[in-house]
Design a protein around this motif. Structure first.
Motif, PDB file in Angstrom:
ATOM      1  N   SER A 130     -68.329  44.370  17.982  1.00  0.00           N
ATOM      2  CA  SER A 130     -67.670  43.532  16.988  1.00  0.00           C
ATOM      3  C   SER A 130     -68.479  43.524  15.709  1.00  0.00           C
ATOM      4  O   SER A 130     -69.711  43.657  15.737  1.00  0.00           O
ATOM      5  CB  SER A 130     -67.510  42.101  17.507  1.00  0.00           C
ATOM      6  OG  SER A 130     -66.625  42.043  18.590  1.00  0.00           O
TER       7      SER A 130
ATOM      8  N   SER B  21     -59.312  41.785   4.466  1.00  0.00           N
ATOM      9  CA  SER B  21     -58.009  42.362   4.120  1.00  0.00           C
ATOM     10  C   SER B  21     -58.067  43.180   2.835  1.00  0.00           C
ATOM     11  O   SER B  21     -57.165  43.976   2.570  1.00  0.00           O
ATOM     12  CB  SER B  21     -56.952  41.255   3.989  1.00  0.00           C
ATOM     13  OG  SER B  21     -57.284  40.372   2.938  1.00  0.00           O
TER      14      SER B  21
ATOM     15  N   SER C 233     -59.998  48.513  15.742  1.00  0.00           N
ATOM     16  CA  SER C 233     -58.978  47.541  15.370  1.00  0.00           C
ATOM     17  C   SER C 233     -59.601  46.515  14.426  1.00  0.00           C
ATOM     18  O   SER C 233     -60.826  46.381  14.344  1.00  0.00           O
ATOM     19  CB  SER C 233     -58.396  46.854  16.609  1.00  0.00           C
ATOM     20  OG  SER C 233     -59.393  46.137  17.309  1.00  0.00           O
ATOM     21  N   ARG C 234     -58.741  45.790  13.751  1.00  0.00           N
ATOM     22  CA  ARG C 234     -59.199  44.777  12.809  1.00  0.00           C
ATOM     23  C   ARG C 234     -58.361  43.526  12.959  1.00  0.00           C
ATOM     24  O   ARG C 234     -57.179  43.593  13.295  1.00  0.00           O
ATOM     25  CB  ARG C 234     -59.134  45.310  11.381  1.00  0.00           C
ATOM     26  CG  ARG C 234     -57.723  45.663  10.910  1.00  0.00           C
ATOM     27  CD  ARG C 234     -57.755  46.431   9.587  1.00  0.00           C
ATOM     28  NE  ARG C 234     -58.275  45.613   8.503  1.00  0.00           N
ATOM     29  CZ  ARG C 234     -58.720  46.097   7.359  1.00  0.00           C
ATOM     30  NH1 ARG C 234     -58.733  47.407   7.154  1.00  0.00           N
ATOM     31  NH2 ARG C 234     -59.139  45.287   6.414  1.00  0.00           N
ATOM     32  N   ASP C 235     -58.972  42.396  12.696  1.00  0.00           N
ATOM     33  CA  ASP C 235     -58.272  41.124  12.672  1.00  0.00           C
ATOM     34  C   ASP C 235     -58.686  40.436  11.376  1.00  0.00           C
ATOM     35  O   ASP C 235     -59.735  39.788  11.313  1.00  0.00           O
ATOM     36  CB  ASP C 235     -58.646  40.287  13.891  1.00  0.00           C
ATOM     37  CG  ASP C 235     -57.820  39.009  13.989  1.00  0.00           C
ATOM     38  OD1 ASP C 235     -57.294  38.559  12.958  1.00  0.00           O
ATOM     39  OD2 ASP C 235     -57.715  38.460  15.097  1.00  0.00           O
ATOM     40  N   ASP C 236     -57.854  40.604  10.362  1.00  0.00           N
ATOM     41  CA  ASP C 236     -58.204  40.054   9.051  1.00  0.00           C
ATOM     42  C   ASP C 236     -58.146  38.524   9.029  1.00  0.00           C
ATOM     43  O   ASP C 236     -58.791  37.893   8.191  1.00  0.00           O
ATOM     44  CB  ASP C 236     -57.282  40.634   7.985  1.00  0.00           C
ATOM     45  CG  ASP C 236     -57.512  42.129   7.775  1.00  0.00           C
ATOM     46  OD1 ASP C 236     -56.543  42.839   7.430  1.00  0.00           O
ATOM     47  OD2 ASP C 236     -58.667  42.588   7.955  1.00  0.00           O
TER      48      ASP C 236
ATOM     49  N   LYS D 255     -59.396  36.705  11.285  1.00  0.00           N
ATOM     50  CA  LYS D 255     -60.718  36.290  11.779  1.00  0.00           C
ATOM     51  C   LYS D 255     -61.856  36.989  11.041  1.00  0.00           C
ATOM     52  O   LYS D 255     -63.024  36.719  11.309  1.00  0.00           O
ATOM     53  CB  LYS D 255     -60.818  36.580  13.273  1.00  0.00           C
ATOM     54  CG  LYS D 255     -59.822  35.782  14.126  1.00  0.00           C
ATOM     55  CD  LYS D 255     -60.006  36.094  15.602  1.00  0.00           C
ATOM     56  CE  LYS D 255     -59.021  35.293  16.433  1.00  0.00           C
ATOM     57  NZ  LYS D 255     -59.156  35.583  17.882  1.00  0.00           N
TER      58      LYS D 255
END
Length: 118
Positions: free
Chosen positions: A21, A30, A70-73, A75
């Motif tokens: 991570s 983003s 993968s990305r979680d903008d 978070k």
């Protein structure tokens, strides 16, 4: 300025899995392209996987089919799922981000060590 902190590295046997991570602070992820790089002892740094703002991904031939970026903008995190690990995956893994209109990666984390034993 953006700060990046990687976590999740460790030592595993060949065939095992790890999940890396990268937590970002200072700006929203983003706004950026994001990538994972690695550097083996005595070797240069190489790109492992990249993901653009729309979620389009690219992988080094050596990891395609085994790793998933993968990305979680929401978070502000970037993730690298690593499966079927091989001893040649050993190295220091870095996350990095860049603006879409600048080719070079601007901000880098401090790295997390991955060691795969045979």
């Amino acid at each position: 300025e953006v700060q990046l902190v990687e976590s999740g590295g460790g030592s595993v046997q060949a065939g095992g899995s790890l999940r890396l991570s990268c937590a970002a602070s200072g700006d929203s992820t983003s706004n950026y392209f994001m990538g994972w790089f690695r550097q083996a002892p005595g070797e240069g740094r190489e790109v492992v996987a990249q993901i653009d703002r729309e979620g389009t991904t690219s992988y080094a031939d050596s990891v395609r089919g085994r790793f998933i970026i993968s990305r979680d903008d929401a978070k502000n995190i970037l993730v690298l799922e690593m499966n079927s690990l091989k001893p040649e995956d050993t190295g220091m893994y870095y996350c990095a981000i860049r603006f879409p209109y600048i080719r070079e990666y601007t901000y880098w984390g401090q790295g997390t060590q991955v060691t795969v034993s045979s």
